[in-house]
Enzyme design. Structure first.
Site, PDB file in Angstrom:
ATOM      1  N   ASP A   1     -55.615 -29.712 -30.457  1.00 35.02           N
ATOM      2  CA  ASP A   1     -55.563 -30.358 -29.214  1.00 35.02           C
ATOM      3  C   ASP A   1     -57.711 -30.745 -29.219  1.00 35.02           C
ATOM      4  O   ASP A   1     -58.501 -29.754 -30.228  1.00 35.02           O
ATOM      5  CB  ASP A   1     -55.969 -28.900 -28.004  1.00 35.02           C
ATOM      6  CG  ASP A   1     -55.738 -29.715 -26.862  1.00 35.02           C
ATOM      7  OD1 ASP A   1     -53.930 -29.287 -26.343  1.00 35.02           O
ATOM      8  OD2 ASP A   1     -56.426 -29.809 -26.438  1.00 35.02           O
TER       9      ASP A   1
ATOM     10  N   ASP B   1     -57.999 -34.756 -31.953  1.00 41.48           N
ATOM     11  CA  ASP B   1     -57.805 -36.267 -30.965  1.00 41.48           C
ATOM     12  C   ASP B   1     -56.587 -37.134 -31.523  1.00 41.48           C
ATOM     13  O   ASP B   1     -57.610 -37.851 -32.229  1.00 41.48           O
ATOM     14  CB  ASP B   1     -59.165 -36.858 -30.293  1.00 41.48           C
ATOM     15  CG  ASP B   1     -59.096 -37.944 -29.269  1.00 41.48           C
ATOM     16  OD1 ASP B   1     -57.861 -38.274 -28.866  1.00 41.48           O
ATOM     17  OD2 ASP B   1     -60.071 -37.858 -28.393  1.00 41.48           O
TER      18      ASP B   1
ATOM     19  N   ASN C   1     -46.401 -33.367 -28.996  1.00 45.63           N
ATOM     20  CA  ASN C   1     -46.103 -33.476 -28.172  1.00 45.63           C
ATOM     21  C   ASN C   1     -47.610 -34.748 -26.480  1.00 45.63           C
ATOM     22  O   ASN C   1     -47.483 -34.067 -26.031  1.00 45.63           O
ATOM     23  CB  ASN C   1     -46.314 -32.088 -27.943  1.00 45.63           C
ATOM     24  CG  ASN C   1     -46.332 -31.485 -25.941  1.00 45.63           C
ATOM     25  OD1 ASN C   1     -46.042 -31.672 -25.416  1.00 45.63           O
ATOM     26  ND2 ASN C   1     -47.733 -30.624 -26.247  1.00 45.63           N
TER      27      ASN C   1
ATOM     28  N   TYR D   1     -47.238 -45.716 -18.694  1.00 53.03           N
ATOM     29  CA  TYR D   1     -46.537 -44.090 -18.735  1.00 53.03           C
ATOM     30  C   TYR D   1     -45.070 -44.493 -19.103  1.00 53.03           C
ATOM     31  O   TYR D   1     -44.983 -43.234 -20.468  1.00 53.03           O
ATOM     32  CB  TYR D   1     -46.924 -43.065 -17.617  1.00 53.03           C
ATOM     33  CG  TYR D   1     -46.414 -41.497 -17.634  1.00 53.03           C
ATOM     34  CD1 TYR D   1     -47.451 -40.591 -17.999  1.00 53.03           C
ATOM     35  CD2 TYR D   1     -44.917 -41.045 -18.157  1.00 53.03           C
ATOM     36  CE1 TYR D   1     -46.985 -39.303 -18.952  1.00 53.03           C
ATOM     37  CE2 TYR D   1     -44.827 -40.013 -18.215  1.00 53.03           C
ATOM     38  CZ  TYR D   1     -45.776 -39.079 -19.265  1.00 53.03           C
ATOM     39  OH  TYR D   1     -45.380 -37.677 -18.888  1.00 53.03           O
TER      40      TYR D   1
ATOM     41  N   LYS E   1     -43.522 -43.894 -22.434  1.00 55.55           N
ATOM     42  CA  LYS E   1     -42.681 -42.651 -23.103  1.00 55.55           C
ATOM     43  C   LYS E   1     -41.576 -43.421 -23.368  1.00 55.55           C
ATOM     44  O   LYS E   1     -40.336 -42.934 -24.488  1.00 55.55           O
ATOM     45  CB  LYS E   1     -42.213 -41.400 -21.665  1.00 55.55           C
ATOM     46  CG  LYS E   1     -43.154 -41.272 -21.389  1.00 55.55           C
ATOM     47  CD  LYS E   1     -43.717 -40.138 -22.767  1.00 55.55           C
ATOM     48  CE  LYS E   1     -44.458 -38.452 -22.505  1.00 55.55           C
ATOM     49  NZ  LYS E   1     -44.769 -38.337 -23.277  1.00 55.55           N
TER      50      LYS E   1
END
Length: 309
Positions: A75, A101, A128, A211, A215
């Site tokens: 993360d 990152d 994720n 978004y 996705k």
């Protein structure tokens, strides 16, 4: 160990089910002797999770660590990584943090390579990491009052906003899968789990359109890589969450009023929480899912089915 059994099984016994004869004359021994619970054993597995310091990524790391896997949470939030790694280590889990990152592909490669070197193997990768895309063209997640929001109109969508969402939510998925495949293909075994969203197939106008685009792209990328890697014993699947209470998008999902409004739209009449996703994550990461690849599994309380009452 389960991972080695899985590799050896691919070349021979298929986890205790003997496979004999020519490919068109396969004979499977009886399934009666299979210990189903053992198929969920991930003890000793080497695991990486991007976006692992919070939300669903943290849930993935928690459930794999609790079942004996060795987990690296990746993360950008160094403080949260340190906090959760220490917390989980205190619970007896083999969990470490790595700051990287996903938009810095060289740094991400180093983090994945270091995890694989530390564990001597890389069995599972959760791709994720993702961000919310900001305001959409309507001003509420659910309910009858969903006013148009001028700031969210497509003609006001600037390049920087669009490119940042694509860079993290799609390009970051690509880079994570690529890094993992480099370690998994030589071993002939691996599980790659991509976090997509029900927004890959249904439009959510309360958030920006980048978004949905990212996705949807990730969803099809799962299918493409699953087809390529299947013969190498690497299963690639996606988890598509619905409305979950996480910190994404500034934590709007923690608002009780938002939860109540959205729950009315969900057939189960409740929103999702990270604990709801853990069993599915364990299944897709384990040998139990070895004959499933290229699939996207929605976990949304029936939200994508439509409103029931």
């Amino acid at each position: 160990m389960p991972g080695r059994d899985a590799v050896d099984g691919r070349r021979g016994s298929a986890h205790g089910l003997s496979l004999t004869g020519r490919p068109d004359e396969r004979h499977w021994d009886t399934l009666a002797g299979v210990n189903v619970s053992s198929r969920f054993d991930v003890s000793g597995f080497g695991v990486v999770v991007t976006g692992g310091a919070s939300g669903l990524g943290l849930a993935y790391g928690e459930v794999l660590g609790a079942h004996g896997a060795r987990v690296t949470l990746i993360d950008v939030d160094a403080d949260q990584l340190a906090y959760h790694a220490e917390r989980l280590q205190g619970e007896g889990q083999d969990v470490r943090g790595a700051v990287a990152d996903v938009t810095d592909h060289a740094a991400l490669d180093r983090a994945v390579d270091e995890a694989a070197e530390t564990y001597g193997r890389l069995d599972v990768a959760f791709a994720n990491a993702g961000i919310d895309s900001g305001v959409g063209f309507v001003g509420a997640w659910a309910g009858d009052a969903r006013p148009r929001v001028p700031e969210g109109a497509i003609e006001r969508y600037d390049d920087e906003r669009w490119e940042r969402v694509i860079d993290i939510n799609l390009n970051g998925i690509f880079a994570t899968v690529r890094a993992a495949a480099r370690h998994m293909r030589p071993r002939g075994f691996g599980r790659i789990v991509v976090t997509t969203s029900v927004a890959a197939t249904q439009v959510e106008p309360a958030i920006g359109s980048a978004y949905m685009a990212a996705k949807a792209g990730a969803r099809h990328f799962v299918r493409a890589t699953a087809l390529e890697l299947a013969a190498d014993g690497i299963m690639v699947n996606a988890i598509a969450p619905g409305f979950f209470v996480t910190n994404i998008g500034g934590g709007h999902a923690h608002n009780p009023a938002v939860q109540e409004a959205v729950a009315k739209e969900i057939p189960m009449h409740r929103v999702g929480r990270p604990d709801d996703i853990k069993a599915l994550a364990l299944f897709l990461a384990s040998p139990a899912s070895e004959y499933i690849t290229g699939r996207e599994i929605a976990i949304d309380g029936g939200w994508s089915l439509g409103r029931a009452d």
